[in-house]
Design a protein around this motif. Structure first.
Motif, PDB file in Angstrom:
ATOM      1  N   THR A 186      34.135 -15.478  24.479  1.00  0.00           N
ATOM      2  CA  THR A 186      32.954 -14.766  24.598  1.00  0.00           C
ATOM      3  C   THR A 186      33.324 -13.641  23.661  1.00  0.00           C
ATOM      4  O   THR A 186      32.458 -13.251  22.789  1.00  0.00           O
ATOM      5  N   THR A 187      34.263 -12.967  23.917  1.00  0.00           N
ATOM      6  CA  THR A 187      34.697 -11.770  22.934  1.00  0.00           C
ATOM      7  C   THR A 187      34.910 -12.116  21.465  1.00  0.00           C
ATOM      8  O   THR A 187      34.403 -11.435  20.564  1.00  0.00           O
ATOM      9  N   SER A 188      35.633 -13.316  21.442  1.00  0.00           N
ATOM     10  CA  SER A 188      35.999 -13.767  19.855  1.00  0.00           C
ATOM     11  C   SER A 188      34.649 -14.050  19.192  1.00  0.00           C
ATOM     12  O   SER A 188      34.348 -13.722  17.985  1.00  0.00           O
ATOM     13  N   PHE A 189      33.701 -14.660  19.949  1.00  0.00           N
ATOM     14  CA  PHE A 189      32.369 -14.971  19.239  1.00  0.00           C
ATOM     15  C   PHE A 189      31.540 -13.787  18.768  1.00  0.00           C
ATOM     16  O   PHE A 189      31.007 -13.440  17.765  1.00  0.00           O
ATOM     17  N   PHE A 190      31.569 -12.685  19.756  1.00  0.00           N
ATOM     18  CA  PHE A 190      30.728 -11.484  19.404  1.00  0.00           C
ATOM     19  C   PHE A 190      31.342 -10.857  18.377  1.00  0.00           C
ATOM     20  O   PHE A 190      30.919 -10.101  17.449  1.00  0.00           O
ATOM     21  N   ALA A 191      32.809 -10.801  18.282  1.00  0.00           N
ATOM     22  CA  ALA A 191      33.537 -10.054  17.325  1.00  0.00           C
ATOM     23  C   ALA A 191      33.403 -10.945  15.936  1.00  0.00           C
ATOM     24  O   ALA A 191      33.006 -10.151  14.838  1.00  0.00           O
ATOM     25  N   VAL A 192      33.647 -11.971  16.001  1.00  0.00           N
ATOM     26  CA  VAL A 192      33.624 -12.916  14.759  1.00  0.00           C
ATOM     27  C   VAL A 192      32.227 -12.734  13.991  1.00  0.00           C
ATOM     28  O   VAL A 192      32.094 -12.564  12.720  1.00  0.00           O
ATOM     29  N   THR A 193      31.274 -12.677  14.654  1.00  0.00           N
ATOM     30  CA  THR A 193      30.000 -12.602  14.124  1.00  0.00           C
ATOM     31  C   THR A 193      29.694 -11.383  13.214  1.00  0.00           C
ATOM     32  O   THR A 193      28.737 -11.085  12.472  1.00  0.00           O
ATOM     33  N   THR A 194      30.208 -10.222  13.546  1.00  0.00           N
ATOM     34  CA  THR A 194      30.192  -8.895  12.815  1.00  0.00           C
ATOM     35  C   THR A 194      31.058  -8.899  11.437  1.00  0.00           C
ATOM     36  O   THR A 194      30.818  -7.869  10.678  1.00  0.00           O
ATOM     37  N   LEU A 195      32.110  -9.818  11.353  1.00  0.00           N
ATOM     38  CA  LEU A 195      32.560 -10.035   9.935  1.00  0.00           C
ATOM     39  C   LEU A 195      31.523  -9.930   8.703  1.00  0.00           C
ATOM     40  O   LEU A 195      30.631 -10.475   8.996  1.00  0.00           O
ATOM     41  N   PRO A 196      32.093  -9.744   7.497  1.00  0.00           N
ATOM     42  CA  PRO A 196      31.095  -9.740   6.533  1.00  0.00           C
ATOM     43  C   PRO A 196      30.716 -11.110   6.146  1.00  0.00           C
ATOM     44  O   PRO A 196      31.569 -11.992   6.109  1.00  0.00           O
ATOM     45  N   GLY A 197      29.444 -11.629   6.107  1.00  0.00           N
ATOM     46  CA  GLY A 197      29.129 -12.713   5.625  1.00  0.00           C
ATOM     47  C   GLY A 197      29.277 -13.687   6.974  1.00  0.00           C
ATOM     48  O   GLY A 197      28.985 -14.860   6.629  1.00  0.00           O
ATOM     49  N   ALA A 198      29.746 -13.295   8.064  1.00  0.00           N
ATOM     50  CA  ALA A 198      30.180 -14.247   9.157  1.00  0.00           C
ATOM     51  C   ALA A 198      28.939 -15.236   9.618  1.00  0.00           C
ATOM     52  O   ALA A 198      29.000 -16.344   9.834  1.00  0.00           O
ATOM     53  N   LEU A 199      27.787 -14.591   9.470  1.00  0.00           N
ATOM     54  CA  LEU A 199      26.363 -15.280   9.812  1.00  0.00           C
ATOM     55  C   LEU A 199      25.712 -16.149   8.850  1.00  0.00           C
ATOM     56  O   LEU A 199      24.758 -16.736   8.830  1.00  0.00           O
ATOM     57  N   ASP A 200      26.142 -15.906   7.478  1.00  0.00           N
ATOM     58  CA  ASP A 200      25.605 -16.799   6.384  1.00  0.00           C
ATOM     59  C   ASP A 200      25.921 -18.293   6.755  1.00  0.00           C
ATOM     60  O   ASP A 200      26.715 -18.764   7.808  1.00  0.00           O
ATOM     61  N   ARG A 201      25.262 -19.104   5.892  1.00  0.00           N
ATOM     62  CA  ARG A 201      25.124 -20.468   6.217  1.00  0.00           C
ATOM     63  C   ARG A 201      26.499 -21.327   6.600  1.00  0.00           C
ATOM     64  O   ARG A 201      26.767 -21.963   7.266  1.00  0.00           O
ATOM     65  N   TYR A 202      27.806 -20.723   5.700  1.00  0.00           N
ATOM     66  CA  TYR A 202      28.981 -21.349   5.999  1.00  0.00           C
ATOM     67  C   TYR A 202      30.008 -20.616   6.588  1.00  0.00           C
ATOM     68  O   TYR A 202      31.363 -20.702   6.248  1.00  0.00           O
ATOM     69  N   GLY A 203      29.439 -19.563   7.203  1.00  0.00           N
ATOM     70  CA  GLY A 203      30.403 -18.256   7.730  1.00  0.00           C
ATOM     71  C   GLY A 203      30.996 -18.714   8.935  1.00  0.00           C
ATOM     72  O   GLY A 203      30.581 -19.841   9.707  1.00  0.00           O
ATOM     73  N   PRO A 204      31.836 -18.083   9.394  1.00  0.00           N
ATOM     74  CA  PRO A 204      32.568 -18.482  10.736  1.00  0.00           C
ATOM     75  C   PRO A 204      31.663 -18.082  11.903  1.00  0.00           C
ATOM     76  O   PRO A 204      31.618 -18.612  13.062  1.00  0.00           O
ATOM     77  N   GLY A 205      30.880 -17.096  11.916  1.00  0.00           N
ATOM     78  CA  GLY A 205      29.731 -16.836  12.883  1.00  0.00           C
ATOM     79  C   GLY A 205      29.024 -18.058  13.020  1.00  0.00           C
ATOM     80  O   GLY A 205      28.294 -18.123  14.290  1.00  0.00           O
ATOM     81  N   PHE A 206      28.262 -18.568  12.064  1.00  0.00           N
ATOM     82  CA  PHE A 206      27.468 -19.742  11.955  1.00  0.00           C
ATOM     83  C   PHE A 206      28.159 -20.758  12.694  1.00  0.00           C
ATOM     84  O   PHE A 206      27.331 -21.267  13.832  1.00  0.00           O
ATOM     85  N   GLU A 207      29.158 -21.072  12.419  1.00  0.00           N
ATOM     86  CA  GLU A 207      29.901 -22.259  13.240  1.00  0.00           C
ATOM     87  C   GLU A 207      30.029 -21.920  14.719  1.00  0.00           C
ATOM     88  O   GLU A 207      29.857 -22.532  15.537  1.00  0.00           O
TER      89      GLU A 207
END
Length: 442
Positions: A186-207
């Motif tokens: 859970t912590t990893s999910f919220f953290a990774v989504t704040t990385l630059p470009g993480a929520l872009d289509r091919y970003g790690p937050g999207f996955e």
């Protein structure tokens, strides 16, 4: 009663048509026992009875909560329902490939996967993506510097009601070593989504968002179809979108309450960016716009309404066990003296955060729930506050100075990546073989 959300109302009812195997037997015109609008019933909302009475008199918000109590995630659920044809590992593998390389990279991709990915790719036009990117940067600093010390306290707050906590209890995912894995995921999910470009289509937050959705759908499917403990008449739909809202928007609730204390009815530009970033993250998780308000007043109204209509129940065999196992979990990847000390400090901060935010500062109430805040905890906090909050304050101030902004951003990003390494590799899985009996709320 008037229908204030006709599109949402229709979306709920179409679930039975789109996925009859899962939703065909559900009565969307009824309300499960967990939902109550009776003023004499005790709800999860703390505070004056007059506050709850005012909420229950608001027909619009009552309809919103009642409707979204039955709102699942048809596109993700349809993919999860393929568990009868594919192994869990195969479903996860295909989803990861589709997220990283596109749906065309998946050999013989099932149409359910294509629909799932297409749904996540369809960014709503009511989102301001420029604000989303700005909000990710604003969120990065507290995620790197403060969140690691309180996230456990926020996490266990989702287990304080039997009706909402039962799906996780049934999976057995929060007992023993699995508790640490779930907290870190859970912590990893919220953290990774704040990385630059993480929520872009091919970003790690999207996955990561796709994986969280799949996990929730697997729990939903297994609870409804494979668990004799799940009683729809009592608990309703497992993990409805309504129950994902508090975890997804807890940061906005804190922002909204702070704005209210300061006498503001609108967010600042920076706060509004965090709101938009959080809304997009929730959209990727499947939440509808109706559950993602944008102003302090509306955020407090919707979240309070959920509590006001959620029947109060704290079953020790379900909630108490979840809280205790989560608080006892050792979250570090290495077992050294230094890591043990860091773990104890983090637990102390999480306990204090929990007591202040979710029990009104009443330690005796927290203790009955399994969270004991003692003299040792206060001592650890007192010794480390200058470092924890002092460092965050210094970095936040430096980030506002043009000459230091670039260095500060690099420092925060480097620290956040180290945090992610410490959380380990997130798996986001649910296996019916792990499911366990759970206590009854009624």
């Amino acid at each position: 009663m008037s229908t204030y959300y006709p599109e949402l109302h229709e979306r709920v009812r179409r679930q039975a048509e789109l996925l009859p195997a899962l939703y065909g037997d559900l009565d969307f015109d009824s309300q499960p026992y967990r939902t109550t609008t009776n003023p004499d019933d005790v709800s999860s909302l703390r505070g004056k009875p007059s506050t709850r009475a005012k909420i229950l008199a608001d027909e619009s918000v009552v309809e919103l909560i009642s409707t979204t109590t039955w709102l699942g995630d048809v596109v993700s659920d349809s993919y999860a329902a393929l568990m009868g044809q594919y192994s869990v590992s195969t479903l996860i593998g295909m989803l990861k490939t589709a997220c990283r390389k596109g749906i065309d990279a998946v050999e013989d991709a099932p149409p359910e996967l294509a629909a799932f990915i297409a749904d996540m790719e369809a960014t709503p036009d009511w989102l301001d993506m420029e604000l989303v990117r700005e909000g990710a940067e604003h969120s990065r600093l507290p995620m790197a510097l403060l969140a690691p010390f309180v996230v456990r306290g926020a996490f266990i707050a989702t287990f304080l009601n039997t009706y909402a906590a039962l799906p996780m209890a049934l999976t057995g995912a929060l007992s023993g070593n699995r508790a640490a894995r779930r907290v870190n995921e859970t912590t990893s999910f919220f953290a990774v989504t704040t990385l630059p470009g993480a929520l872009d289509r091919y970003g790690p937050g999207f996955e990561a968002a796709a994986m969280v959705r799949l996990m929730h759908s697997m729990v939903r499917f297994n609870a409804l179809k494979r668990s004799p403990k799940w009683d729809v008449g009592i608990y309703g739909l497992p993990i409805p979108q309504l129950d994902q809202m508090p975890a997804g928007m807890i940061n906005l609730y804190l922002l909204a309450m702070d704005a209210r204390r300061r006498g503001r009815t609108e967010f600042t530009r920076g706060e509004r960016a965090v709101v938009e970033f959080t809304r997009y993250r929730c959209v990727l998780l499947g939440l509808p716009e109706e559950l993602l308000p944008t102003t302090p007043g509306e955020i407090i109204r919707v979240l309070s309404a959920r509590s006001a209509m959620l029947r109060d129940d704290f079953d020790d065999a379900t909630c108490g066990e979840l809280v205790r196992s989560t608080m006892d979990a050792y979250l570090r990847q290495q077992d050294t003296v230094g890591e043990r000390i860091a773990d104890s400090v983090e637990k102390s901060y999480s306990k204090l955060f929990f007591v202040r935010m979710f029990t009104g500062g009443k330690r005796e109430v927290a203790a009955r729930m399994g969270v004991t805040l003692g003299a040792g905890d206060y001592a650890r906090i007192a010794l480390t506050v200058p470092f924890v909050y002092g460092r965050a304050a210094v970095v936040a101030r430096a980030a506002r100075i043009p000459g230091l902004r670039r260095i500060t951003r690099a420092y925060v990003l480097r620290l956040l990546k180290r945090r992610l390494e410490a959380y380990g590799t997130a798996e986001y899985t649910s296996d019916v073989a792990d499911y366990t009996p759970a206590g009854s709320a009624a």
